[in-house]
Write an enzyme that holds these catalytic residues in place. Structure first.
Site, PDB file in Angstrom:
ATOM      1  N   GLN B 221       0.820  -1.200   0.000  1.00  0.00           N
ATOM      2  CA  GLN B 221       0.000   0.000   0.000  1.00  0.00           C
ATOM      3  C   GLN B 221       0.865   1.266   0.000  1.00  0.00           C
ATOM      4  O   GLN B 221       0.345   2.363  -0.095  1.00  0.00           O
ATOM      5  CB  GLN B 221      -0.905   0.022   1.251  1.00  0.00           C
ATOM      6  CG  GLN B 221      -1.893  -1.124   1.305  1.00  0.00           C
ATOM      7  CD  GLN B 221      -2.650  -1.173   2.628  1.00  0.00           C
ATOM      8  OE1 GLN B 221      -2.768  -2.234   3.229  1.00  0.00           O
ATOM      9  NE2 GLN B 221      -3.182  -0.043   3.082  1.00  0.00           N
ATOM     10  N   ARG B 368      -8.214  -0.925   8.462  1.00  0.00           N
ATOM     11  CA  ARG B 368      -9.262  -0.012   7.978  1.00  0.00           C
ATOM     12  C   ARG B 368      -9.560   1.066   9.009  1.00  0.00           C
ATOM     13  O   ARG B 368     -10.715   1.301   9.365  1.00  0.00           O
ATOM     14  CB  ARG B 368     -10.530  -0.780   7.627  1.00  0.00           C
ATOM     15  CG  ARG B 368     -11.402   0.016   6.647  1.00  0.00           C
ATOM     16  CD  ARG B 368     -12.481  -0.801   6.022  1.00  0.00           C
ATOM     17  NE  ARG B 368     -13.158   0.019   5.003  1.00  0.00           N
ATOM     18  CZ  ARG B 368     -14.018  -0.455   4.131  1.00  0.00           C
ATOM     19  NH1 ARG B 368     -14.329  -1.713   4.129  1.00  0.00           N
ATOM     20  NH2 ARG B 368     -14.591   0.334   3.254  1.00  0.00           N
ATOM     21  N   CYS B 369      -8.505   1.661   9.536  1.00  0.00           N
ATOM     22  CA  CYS B 369      -8.734   2.714  10.516  1.00  0.00           C
ATOM     23  C   CYS B 369      -7.503   3.587  10.614  1.00  0.00           C
ATOM     24  O   CYS B 369      -6.425   3.228  10.163  1.00  0.00           O
ATOM     25  CB  CYS B 369      -9.110   2.143  11.877  1.00  0.00           C
ATOM     26  SG  CYS B 369      -7.781   1.911  13.029  1.00  0.00           S
ATOM     27  N   GLU B 738     -12.962   4.620   6.138  1.00  0.00           N
ATOM     28  CA  GLU B 738     -12.911   3.792   7.325  1.00  0.00           C
ATOM     29  C   GLU B 738     -13.975   4.102   8.364  1.00  0.00           C
ATOM     30  O   GLU B 738     -14.103   3.401   9.364  1.00  0.00           O
ATOM     31  CB  GLU B 738     -11.516   3.940   7.952  1.00  0.00           C
ATOM     32  CG  GLU B 738     -10.440   3.482   6.975  1.00  0.00           C
ATOM     33  CD  GLU B 738      -9.058   4.023   7.266  1.00  0.00           C
ATOM     34  OE1 GLU B 738      -8.964   5.080   7.900  1.00  0.00           O
ATOM     35  OE2 GLU B 738      -8.082   3.386   6.858  1.00  0.00           O
TER      36      GLU B 738
END
Lengths: 291, 792
Positions: B221, B368-369, B738
């Site tokens: 990523q 996802r945060c 998110e």
């Protein structure tokens, strides 16, 4: 997927398949739907030297009732074939209740009923259903066919009574003596998860009276449990509240669950009783249900 | 004459995703799709034990298998000074184990072979002699006096403590508690989970001796961070390293860290001078790569009788596994946990945090945060509900009473963040209206009379998305800005590159929409490229919902630079001075005679064919964007549930989401993000967790045991929106990817707790599996911790 090395055979007749199994000295596995075997091979938990793929053998993908009412399920009958059969609910209500809750839609499309029975997973649904129905496995070997009652067929977790050279060619259910009724309930944490607990109930009714009954329990013992005493207590009775409660208690008593990450022993026993009660209450005549 | 912005795919257009064109045709290009000439295949041998000393490793039989090209162990890595590597949190992590294994699944050896079957066979032929050591699987065990020291490789490490950290105002908070009428308390566990992208991690390292260039195709990523890390770890010159992150099959934070497999494949390629492919299997991904959460939280809330919150205390005990390799801004040891309670007007708060090593896989990634924000908001909203219940106040009104009001911005949060915008009350109103709050409360009472258990749960929160600004946010000293480079070709078509890296967010679609908005070039005329460090400008990558707040802003800014140059060209073409022309979407025109104008495309052509004297030709530029602040989206999630009192099974009756993420670039993609996030929220609440037995065996190492909800069990969601533009973002956008994962779980859990209200149960820890709910209901006791693994 990187399984261990194996050789692959694709016979086109049952006879040929049996010959291959006979030659393999117990090192062969039969591939039907592959929904349990292939993942095990992927993880290398299973490493058969020979895979005998029976998918090319014609005449095994059937399910049908004989004129005498005997119900037969061929070795290549997929779960989805039963799920999609609109007439099944009338002919085999317990099976019809179980078919849509087997694993998940992907597995149901490929996996086979007989293969699942042979796999003998204590959390497999069909074994409970077939035990409740008094069904049998028809095994064919070099010396012909023999019939093994489902209640005896599984002799331990992932173990069955097939000889290495035998192929399970079909499962059968004897003709009913009354009007069939039944149900299957399963508690699972997610669709496709193995059962935390499952209950199969098969009844044959004459009027409101139970003339034959079978109860099979999924996932609450080292193998499928036939709750015979619970079933027995229903026979000769109408489905009143106290009979239902008695059956639920007996089924719960005979279950042998273990505490694990799906729930405690007590919880699973409670689920067995709850599901027996729910299935039977649902089968009560409308007047009884109202009270 | 005026261009319709939506028609050219600008802001607000629900433009179909450009990337889907290839994905739905099976034409995506993932790492495992790439095959290079002469490529070999690598497999890792992993430890079956969670804690053991390695007495010996015998690789003789592995080498003897035909087709095996290389077998590497930790000892051989050590001889090249590569047995250990730095983590993103200033710790070290074993690449291949030398002295001990410290978690189940740890990398011990690797085999490179002609095909992956041979490599796997050879791994099985490696014989490792272990001496088992006592295993630690939770913070309590880790901090027990006399506990075995997991990181005995580190000098001066005599226990399992990683950090003690605090933030906030202790004295002020103590004073607030002294003045409180009521003190509410709550203790809970946010269980470990795994981001579990469908595509696992993998790499193809390709070292070319003739050019000395190392090209690595990698599931990352953050390709530029990886390039820097590889340069430092492998001591290769940075300009000779090219990291290419092709299509990614999801990331969710899992593909931010540097993993041993990447490093080993690089070394193998350098040694063998051939491309080496490593593709992790699903189990390898689940048991060894960056997990999320695993934090025990407890705290108190000081309350006035009328419902006003006076202060908050929080303490966290976090389990980081065997190596502290959290991917998070360096300054903050427990991520942005202290963003908790940001949407409430609370004068003071204090947080203490303790992090420990255990014999579990490392990671602590921002699943996802925005770095531990998920745990923060979950605790916040569970605490708020507990406080409302303790005070006997309505849970919605209690929130409203304590919300930061619309005209109170900018607002300093209790831990010192600065929030800048929001309409919290409005979002709550819309949510309550949509769910039919009052009516549901009546239905709930009615149902109770018939033995049915209904519950409603609310979760409202604002969270900090879009790290950084670079004053406060860096990873290993690298500041968290981002970048965009735009090249407009002479026919008015363009290529845009950014330092972000889409892994499902739809950048190829939305970045082009920002260009369309800024320049009036149809989005279809803009191709977007990311992930290749040789071509993309430097950036910190995509995670923590930072793409739109940071890289997206850079796209705006570079487009504006292009527009500024185009304006000069337009003035030249119109033979007027710059001051005499105005801009409308896609066109400069003469203010005095609006019919006379030139399009952006005409300017582009002129940039290559007819530039004014003294101007450089071409129409290209780049922009680095360092945001002045984080963005602060707000969300209100409300769930209603029914609990079956006989089984503990709960069904979601309704789930309403009201999201305010400022200006929406592509509403369809935003809605997709919210739905995906809510699905993960439901997953956390209901079933998705990874646990370990006493021996440190990972329970959740495959998709039969690690429960991800599918479309079959996921409930439907009803989405609503409020738009409060971000005051500092060029187009007013805020992060959104998110929010639902962060804020959603508390809504479901609060709803189930609400259904159990009156039974004496204060908390059931996630996951709310039926047996746990049933246990709470029948025993009237809290159910705490990860689900027990009872093997006997």
């Amino acid at each position: 997927m990187y399984p261990s090395r194996f050789s692959y055979e694709a016979p086109t007749t049952v006879k040929e398949a049996i010959a291959l199994l006979s030659k393999a000295n117990g090192e062969a596995k039969v591939l039907a739907g592959g929904q349990s075997l292939v993942p095990m091979m992927k993880l290398r938990f299973a490493a058969p030297q020979i895979l005998v793929d029976i998918n090319n053998i014609p005449g095994l993908a059937f399910h049908s009732a004989d004129p005498d009412g005997t119900y037969r399920i061929g070795a290549l009958c997929r779960h989805v074939d039963l799920e999609k059969d609109v007439e099944l609910a009338a002919q085999q209500p317990t099976m019809a209740a179980a078919a849509p809750v087997i694993a998940d839609p992907i597995v149901r499309t490929r996996g086979t009923v007989v293969g699942s029975l042979c796999h003998a997973d204590p959390q497999g649904d069909w074994a409970s259903v077939m035990s409740a129905l008094g069904g049998s496995i028809v095994a064919e070997g070099p010396n012909g066919r023999r019939t093994i009652p489902c209640s005896d067929f599984v002799n331990g977790p992932f173990q069955n009574l097939l000889e290495p050279e035998e192929l399970a060619v079909e499962a059968t259910v004897p003709p009913p003596v009354g009007t069939r009724a039944g149900g299957y309930l399963k508690l699972e944490r997610r669709i496709g998860d193995f059962a935390t607990a499952g209950v199969a109930v098969s009844l044959e009714l004459s009027g409101e009276q139970v003339v034959r009954a079978g109860i099979g329990l999924t996932g609450v013992g080292p193998s499928t449990i036939c709750a015979d005493a619970a079933a027995e207590t229903l026979v000769g009775q109408a489905l009143d509240q106290s009979t239902i409660e008695r059956a639920a208690q007996l089924a719960s008593d005979v279950s042998q669950p273990r505490s694990d990450h799906r729930g405690s022993e007590a919880y699973k026993r409670h689920i067995v009783a709850t599901f027996v009660t729910r299935i039977l209450s649902n089968l009560q005549p409308a007047t009884e249900q109202a009270t | 004459m005026t261009i319709d912005e939506v028609k050219i795919g600008g802001l607000g257009a629900s433009r179909p995703r450009v990337e889907d064109n290839r994905f739905i045709r099976g034409k995506g290009n993932y790492v495992d799709d790439i095959a290079l000439p002469g490529m070999l295949h690598m497999e890792l041998l992993r430890s079956p034990l969670a804690h053991a000393r390695i007495k010996s490793i015998d690789v003789t039989a592995a080498w003897a298998i035909p087709g095996v090209r290389l077998v590497l162990t930790g000892e051989m890595m050590a001889s090249r000074n590569l047995a250990w590597m730095p983590t993103l949190s200033y710790d070290t992590q074993a690449v291949l184990a030398t002295d001990k294994v410290r978690f189940q699944g740890q990398e011990i050896a690797c085999v490179v072979a002609d095909d992956p079957y041979i490599a796997k066979d050879a791994c099985e032929a490696i014989i490792v002699d272990y001496e088992p050591l006592p295993v630690i699987v939770n913070p309590t065990q880790a901090m027990t006096a006399g506990a075995p020291v997991i990181r005995d490789d580190k000098e001066n490490q005599h226990d399992n403590l990683i950090f003690d950290w605090e933030v906030g105002d202790k004295d002020g908070t103590d004073a607030a508690f002294s003045a409180a009428d009521v003190v509410s308390e709550l203790e809970l566990h946010y269980p470990r989970s795994h981001p579990s992208p469908i595509e696992t991690c993998g790499s193809i390292a390709d070292f070319d001796r003739s050019t000395s260039k190392l090209t690595v195709y990698m599931t990352t990523q953050a390709p530029h961070i990886i390039r820097a890390a590889v340069a430092m770890v492998a001591e290769l010159p940075e300009h000779m390293i090219r990291i290419i992150s092709p299509d990614l099959g999801g990331g969710f934070g899992n593909k931010v860290p540097v993993y041993p497999g990447y490093v080993v494949s690089i070394l193998a390629s350098i040694l063998l001078e051939r491309p080496v492919k490593w593709i992790e299997d699903k189990t390898g991904n689940l048991i060894s790569t960056g997990f999320g959460r695993d934090v025990y939280l407890r705290g108190q809330m000081a309350l006035r009788k009328d419902g006003k919150i006076l202060g908050v205390r929080m303490h966290t005990d976090s389990d980081h596994g065997a190596f502290f390799s959290d991917a998070q801004p360096s300054k903050f040891k427990i991520g942005l946990m202290h963003s908790a309670f940001a949407c409430y007007d609370i004068p003071t708060a204090h947080l203490t945090a303790q992090g420990v090593y255990t014999n579990k896989a490392p990671g602590g990634v921002a699943y996802r945060c925005s770095f531990r924000v998920t745990e923060a908001m979950f605790f916040q909203e569970r605490m708020v509900q507990a406080a409302a219940d303790d005070l006997g106040l309505d849970q919605a009104e209690f929130r409203r009473l304590n919300f930061v009001q619309d005209d109170d911005f900018p607002h300093r949060t209790p831990f010192g963040f600065l929030t800048d915008s929001g309409q919290y009350g409005k979002c709550l109103d819309i949510g309550l209206e949509a769910v039919g709050y009052k009516k549901f409360l009546e239905q709930k009472e009615e149902a109770k009379k018939n033995g049915r258990l209904l519950g409603i749960g609310i979760s409202t929160m604002t969270e900090p998305l879009g790290a950084g600004n670079s004053r406060e946010y860096d990873i290993l000293g690298i500041k968290m800005f981002d970048s965009a480079e735009l090249r407009v070709h002479m026919t008015g078509k363009a290529i845009l590159r950014t330092g972000a890296k889409s892994q499902g967010q739809g950048h190829e679609t939305t970045w082009a929409q920002i260009v369309a908005h800024e320049l009036g070039i149809p989005a279809d005329d803009v191709v977007v490229e990311e992930g290749d460090t040789d071509t993309a400008p430097f950036g910190m990558g995509t995670y923590a919902s930072r793409s739109t707040p940071v890289a997206g802003a850079a796209v705006s800014m570079v487009s504006r630079k292009i527009r500024a140059k185009a304006r000069k060209i337009a003035a030249h073409l119109l033979e007027v001075s710059e001051e005499d022309i105005d801009w409308e979407l896609g066109r400069f025109y003469l203010r005095s005679s609006p019919d006379r104008g030139v399009t952006i495309q005409e300017c582009a052509m002129a940039a290559y064919s007819n530039v004014p004297d003294g101007m450089e030709p071409g129409l290209e530029n780049n922009a680095y964007y360092d945001p002045p602040n984080l963005t602060w989206p707000f969300a209100c999630y409300i769930a209603t549930v029914e609990v079956d009192p006989l089984t503990g099974v709960w069904d979601v009756l309704n789930m309403v989401a009201v999201d305010d993420c400022g200006v929406r670039i592509n509403p369809m993609i935003v809605e997709g993000q919210i739905m995906g996030g809510l699905t993960e929220a439901y997953a956390m609440a209901s079933m998705q967790f990874i646990t370990f037995d006493d021996e440190g065996n990972c329970v959740g190492s495959n998709y039969m045991d690690y429960l991800l909800p599918t479309a079959w069990e996921t409930p439907g969601f009803e989405l609503h929106e409020v738009v409060t533009p971000c005051p500092h973002h060029p187009i007013g956008a805020k992060g959104i990817g998110e929010c639902a994962t962060v804020g959603g779980p508390a809504a479901f859990v609060n709803a189930v707790m609400d259904a159990l209200k009156g039974s004496g149960v204060r908390n059931v820890d996630m996951p709310l599996l039926p047996d746990r709910v049933y246990e709470a209901l029948t025993t009237s006791r809290d159910v705490s911790g990860a689900p027990p693994i009872r093997t006997s």
